[in-house]
Design an enzyme around this catalytic site. Structure first.
Site, PDB file in Angstrom:
ATOM      1  N   CYS A  35    -117.486 -53.385  20.970  1.00  0.00           N
ATOM      2  CA  CYS A  35    -118.882 -53.747  20.791  1.00  0.00           C
ATOM      3  C   CYS A  35    -119.234 -53.656  19.319  1.00  0.00           C
ATOM      4  O   CYS A  35    -118.380 -53.367  18.472  1.00  0.00           O
ATOM      5  CB  CYS A  35    -119.793 -52.848  21.619  1.00  0.00           C
ATOM      6  SG  CYS A  35    -119.757 -51.128  21.073  1.00  0.00           S
ATOM      7  N   CYS A  38    -118.295 -50.461  17.546  1.00  0.00           N
ATOM      8  CA  CYS A  38    -116.903 -50.379  17.084  1.00  0.00           C
ATOM      9  C   CYS A  38    -116.736 -51.095  15.744  1.00  0.00           C
ATOM     10  O   CYS A  38    -116.077 -50.593  14.832  1.00  0.00           O
ATOM     11  CB  CYS A  38    -115.963 -51.006  18.111  1.00  0.00           C
ATOM     12  SG  CYS A  38    -115.892 -50.136  19.685  1.00  0.00           S
ATOM     13  N   ASP A 498    -125.746 -85.984  -7.300  1.00  0.00           N
ATOM     14  CA  ASP A 498    -125.184 -86.553  -8.513  1.00  0.00           C
ATOM     15  C   ASP A 498    -125.073 -88.063  -8.294  1.00  0.00           C
ATOM     16  O   ASP A 498    -124.993 -88.527  -7.154  1.00  0.00           O
ATOM     17  CB  ASP A 498    -123.807 -85.942  -8.778  1.00  0.00           C
ATOM     18  CG  ASP A 498    -123.055 -86.671  -9.874  1.00  0.00           C
ATOM     19  OD1 ASP A 498    -123.594 -86.775 -10.982  1.00  0.00           O
ATOM     20  OD2 ASP A 498    -121.938 -87.141  -9.601  1.00  0.00           O
ATOM     21  N   ASP A 799    -119.272 -84.179  -7.038  1.00  0.00           N
ATOM     22  CA  ASP A 799    -117.830 -84.322  -6.840  1.00  0.00           C
ATOM     23  C   ASP A 799    -117.014 -84.097  -8.101  1.00  0.00           C
ATOM     24  O   ASP A 799    -115.792 -84.153  -8.048  1.00  0.00           O
ATOM     25  CB  ASP A 799    -117.515 -85.734  -6.315  1.00  0.00           C
ATOM     26  CG  ASP A 799    -117.717 -86.793  -7.391  1.00  0.00           C
ATOM     27  OD1 ASP A 799    -118.655 -86.639  -8.201  1.00  0.00           O
ATOM     28  OD2 ASP A 799    -116.942 -87.760  -7.420  1.00  0.00           O
ATOM     29  N   ASP A 803    -120.330 -81.471 -12.323  1.00  0.00           N
ATOM     30  CA  ASP A 803    -121.275 -81.008 -11.305  1.00  0.00           C
ATOM     31  C   ASP A 803    -121.101 -79.525 -10.979  1.00  0.00           C
ATOM     32  O   ASP A 803    -121.951 -78.956 -10.297  1.00  0.00           O
ATOM     33  CB  ASP A 803    -121.100 -81.821 -10.018  1.00  0.00           C
ATOM     34  CG  ASP A 803    -121.245 -83.313 -10.261  1.00  0.00           C
ATOM     35  OD1 ASP A 803    -122.095 -83.690 -11.072  1.00  0.00           O
ATOM     36  OD2 ASP A 803    -120.486 -84.095  -9.654  1.00  0.00           O
TER      37      ASP A 803
END
Length: 912
Positions: A35, A38, A498, A799, A803
């Site tokens: 649980c 734990c 971008d 990309d 950026d």
């Protein structure tokens, strides 16, 4: 001898900053967690180890991730510590990672099989116990009290034994968990029933059915929960299974390979002597080696197709169901399936560097990162079991000493088993007890409190939702790095794109060449004799002279434009007559020199007649343009940018040899420079030219409206300008419209010129306020910070290397996998497909997953907040509702199942 003191000047040592090594990440497979208590106990034990910076434990996948100081933690020793404390653990280090993963899967399979076996026994005991009540006197043996005593004893010794043992051990280790509560409830009910059986004069009733039904419901719930968790993790297991085990190594020195051969050697000995190929483990392939892949086989490593043509199924990586055509020069990814033809490939990335291995690592990391909203649940879980035990004790004390006296009517009722065992007559039914003992009632309520509390629901609320959400994302090529990212996605109100390579295809094409020769010592026109370079086209950039001066010297004769142009062919007349006869064609000014000043018309027609020769532009100006393109290509060779790629491609298509260049220098967002044939050449935007002291006329910039202009200059002199144009991605406008429909503001951020940005924004229906143009890379991060300072929650989609600062600054960075490694590493969401609609889908998935987390946490807290008071008897005085321990156990068992099932419902909204 006399000594004289000598003053030595104090040397101030230079304090150099020590470069901090990045923290080391160690991952463990941890068993024995039942649980949230734990999981919290494991985190606490990990944090106590010297050198550990932070620890995060995922209950759903039973994985712990530890961030520690480099070289300060012995992973095996830390795993042993957890194992000694009752949580069998194993580190994911070394070369045997594949074997370790297989062992973990096998261990979990054994646990499920063992659980099903225990559940089967428990269900049989429940059925026998129920038959005793249904049949009554018709089956004296089944209704006998000693028979029920035997059923309860078997329930504790067989299916309930692991729960009781683990619960007691956890309590002894000062880390009580769910099993502790169940064990206390079951053992207490069994003990009280034994007391009632052995001492009938107390007037207690026996409830041997309670531990039987309690343990049965608990095991049923745990089995269903385990199966649901296994289903939730199926996407990750499918990703792991994608990694092939074998590869077929071929000799790259062979001049020809038999791609039609589809037969493997019959044994390893024949493979050794076969000159065509040898089969080796995929993790032993090295970069640069050649591999043969037959139809139906998986690509063993990332690589490049060298020979053959085929189609590849990349659906597990990108979510795209249609196979992709691959031929020599194309890249292929490990784990994808070769569908049609045999190919030979060259390995480019192996082992942990392959795309599928990185995806597995990203998904595994995502499943261990918690959402901040989970912090409250973790805090509660750390003290939950202690709190429940305290409430159980208070419940007993209240009802025994006060409740039964304040509301004596609560003692009226019937025996729980409809049996009275006062006379101890075997199999004889006795009168029904109408009054319950205050002690027995208080004890039953206290047991119900112990049993109904469910720390599992708290512990599973977040990780199961993240598990399902990340699995759906992995299937669709959307890699979300963790629960913290999901929470930030849910808060987004602005998405910034971008431009180049993100909103546009990034495949620039050259549209204009405008050579300029103002005071240049570079012989751009070495192959044709034009005369003074300054005098030829000095007004193209509107800097020197007016057009009259320029055109008047075409034939080296000074005078007004009418005189100059009229003497080109030696005929006097008005300007129309003179210019119209340059190429012997009657027409207006546009036909002759309309594009020399960048206004209108086809420059090819105008320039072709500068030397009085009618025909193809190549006759007069091709050498000038080719020289300009050669210089630009030589400089751009040192850059990695779509603009550089377009210029180099154009030079290659024209068959132009590259000029010798060295000492390359790149200024992100501005341009590049290099030494070309001993001269320093600059190529970049207008701002870059301004910083180099090169004048650029506004008329020249206006002639390239809506295009990307690359200016080329040397030694302070503008040599020329090259115009390029990019095309919008097919799905860009649809993606922008969908994002707006989701209530998000869409913006564009670019380092390109305002005119070029405006042309793209117009196609996307973006307003001027939503476009930030001419922004350098470091300025992009500041622009995002400015938006955040205004209260915006910003996602950045990019990309490229340029950026990366903006992606890092944003609340959520979304990187295209087809972009640079820097962008992918910086982003919090990685899109495996080259599609902008995946931006929309990733945000939708993030929102839906976070909503599931909130629903699960609401249910977990709500269940315990309402269930514990009801079990404590809050409704008993007014309504007479008494929750038996067995009913409480059933509610507890199905509360955790409901959390996992609700997470699985997430798939309904994202069906393929």
């Amino acid at each position: 001898m006399q000594f004289f003191p000598k003053t030595i000047p104090e040397i101030q040592p230079e304090i150099l900053p020590v470069k901090q090594s990045p923290p080391e990440i160690v991952t463990f497979d941890v068993g024995g967690m039942k649980c949230a208590g734990c999981a919290k106990a494991v985190e606490r034990q990990l944090m106590q180890y010297s050198g550990v910076i932070s620890a995060c434990v995922n209950l759903a996948v039973e994985v712990a991730t530890v961030e520690c100081q480099p070289g300060a933690v012995d992973a095996e020793a830390l795993a042993k510590k957890l194992t000694d404390n009752g949580f069998p653990s194993q580190s994911r280090l070394g070369e045997n990672q594949r074997e370790a993963e297989a062992a973990t899967i096998e261990r979990r399979g054994q646990e499920i099989r063992q659980q099903i076996k225990q559940l089967t026994i428990a269900l049989i005991l429940i059925i026998l116990s129920g038959l005793g009540h249904v049949l009554g006197t018709k089956a004296p043996i089944l209704s006998n009290i000693w028979f029920h005593w035997g059923l309860a004893t078997l329930a504790l010794l067989l299916p309930g034994r692991p729960i009781i043992v683990d619960g007691c051990r956890s309590l002894w280790r000062n880390a009580p968990n769910m099993n502790t509560l169940v064990a206390l409830g079951a053992v207490t009910a069994y003990t009280a029933s034994n007391a009632a059986l052995l001492f009938p004069r107390m007037g207690w009733e026996c409830f041997f059915d309670e531990p039987v039904m309690l343990l049965g419901f608990i095991l049923l719930g745990k089995t269903l929960e385990q199966q649901a968790r296994r289903r939730a993790a199926s996407a990750l297991q499918a990703l792991i299974a994608l990694q092939p085990a074998k590869a077929r190594l071929v000799d790259f020195k062979l001049s020809s390979l038999d791609l039609r051969s589809q037969e493997l050697p019959l044994d390893s000995t024949s493979a050794v002597y076969d000159p065509q190929y040898i089969e080796i483990p995929a993790d032993r392939v090295r970069v640069g080696e050649w591999l043969q892949v037959l139809p139906g086989e998986k690509i063993p490593v990332d690589g490049e197709v060298c020979e053959g043509k085929t189609t590849i199924d990349e659906s597990m990586l990108t979510g795209e169901s249609m196979p992709v055509l691959k031929q020599p020069g194309d890249t292929v990814a490990a784990g994808t399936i070769n569908k049609s033809g045999a190919v030979v490939m060259r390995a480019t990335r192996t082992g942990k560097e392959t795309t599928v291995a990185q995806m597995v690592a990203l998904v595994q990391a995502a499943q261990t990162r918690k959402a901040p909203i989970q912090n409250l649940a973790d805090t509660v879980a750390g003290y939950f079991v202690y709190g429940v035990m305290a409430i159980s004790v208070l419940t007993f004390l209240f009802w025994y000493f006060a409740g039964t006296h304040i509301w004596p009517s609560v003692l009226l009722g019937h025996g729980a088993m409809d049996m009275d065992h006062g006379a101890m007559n075997m199999g004889n039914e006795l009168p029904i007890i109408h009054y319950q003992s205050p002690l027995l009632l208080s004890l039953k309520l206290a047991i119900a409190v112990l049993v109904i509390a469910c720390p599992c629901a708290l512990g599973l609320a977040t990780p199961t939702a993240i598990l399902v959400g990340s699995g759906i994302g992995a299937e669709r090529g959307l890699l979300i790095r963790g629960g913290d990212v999901l929470e930030r996605v849910h808060q987004l109100d602005t998405v910034v794109f971008d431009k180049t390579g993100t909103l546009t295809t990034g495949n620039l094409t050259l549209t204009d060449y405008l050579p300029i020769f103002q005071n240049s010592e570079w012989d751009l026109n070495s192959d044709i004799n034009v005369g003074n370079k300054q005098d030829v086209c000095s007004t193209i950039d509107g800097v020197s002279g007016n057009r009259q001066d320029a055109c008047s010297t075409i034939d080296g004769v000074s005078g007004n434009r009418q005189d100059a142009c009229s003497t080109i062919d030696g005929v006097s007349g008005n300007r129309q007559d003179a210019c119209s006869t340059i190429d012997g064609v009657s027409g207006n000014k546009q036909d002759v020199c309309s594009t020399i000043d960048g206004v209108s018309g086809n420059r090819q027609d105008a320039c072709s007649t500068i030397d009085g020769v009618s025909g193809n532009r190549q006759d007069a100006c091709s050498t000038i343009d080719s020289k300009l393109l050669q210089i630009a290509a030589a400089v751009e060779r040192g850059a990695c940018h779509p603009i550089a790629a377009a210029i180099l491609l154009e030079a290659q298509q024209q068959g132009l040899p590259l000029l010798a260049a060295e000492d390359f220098c790149t200024e992100p967002g501005l341009g590049v420079s290099a030494l070309v044939e001993g001269r320093r050449v600059f190529a970049g935007n207008a701002q870059w030219m301004k910083e180099q002291g090169v004048a650029v006329a506004t008329q020249l910039s206006g002639s390239l409206e809506g295009k990307t202009a690359v200016y080329v200059a040397s030694e302070g002199v503008l040599l020329g300008v090259i115009g390029l144009k990019d095309t919008l991605r097919p799905d860009a406008k649809a993606a922008v419209e969908r994002l707006r429909g989701m209530g998000l503001r869409v913006m564009m951020l670019t380092g390109d010129t305002p005119s070029s940005a405006a042309a793209t924004a117009q196609q996307l229906d973006l307003t001027e306020a939503d476009v930030l143009a001419g922004v350098r890379p470091e300025g992009k991060a500041r622009a995002i910070a400015t938006l955040q300072a205004q209260g915006c929650k910003v996602a950045v989609v990019g990309d490229g290397i340029n950026d990366a600062p903006a992606l890092a600054q944003a609340d959520v960075g979304i990187g295209l996998h087809c972009g640079t490694d820097v962008a992918v590493e910086t982003a919090q969401i990685v899109l495996m497909r080259n599609a902008l609609m995946d931006v929309v889908e990733s945000i939708e998935l993030g929102r839906a997953t976070f909503n599931k987390i909130r629903q699960n946490l609401f249910w977990a807290f709500g269940y315990n907040t309402l269930g514990i008071p009801v079990a404590a008897g809050i409704l008993l005085p007014a309504t007479g509702i008494l929750l038996s321990p067995a009913a409480a156990g059933a509610f507890m068992a199905f509360s955790s199942v409901s959390v996992v099932t609700n997470s699985l419902f997430l798939r309904r909204g994202f069906r393929a």
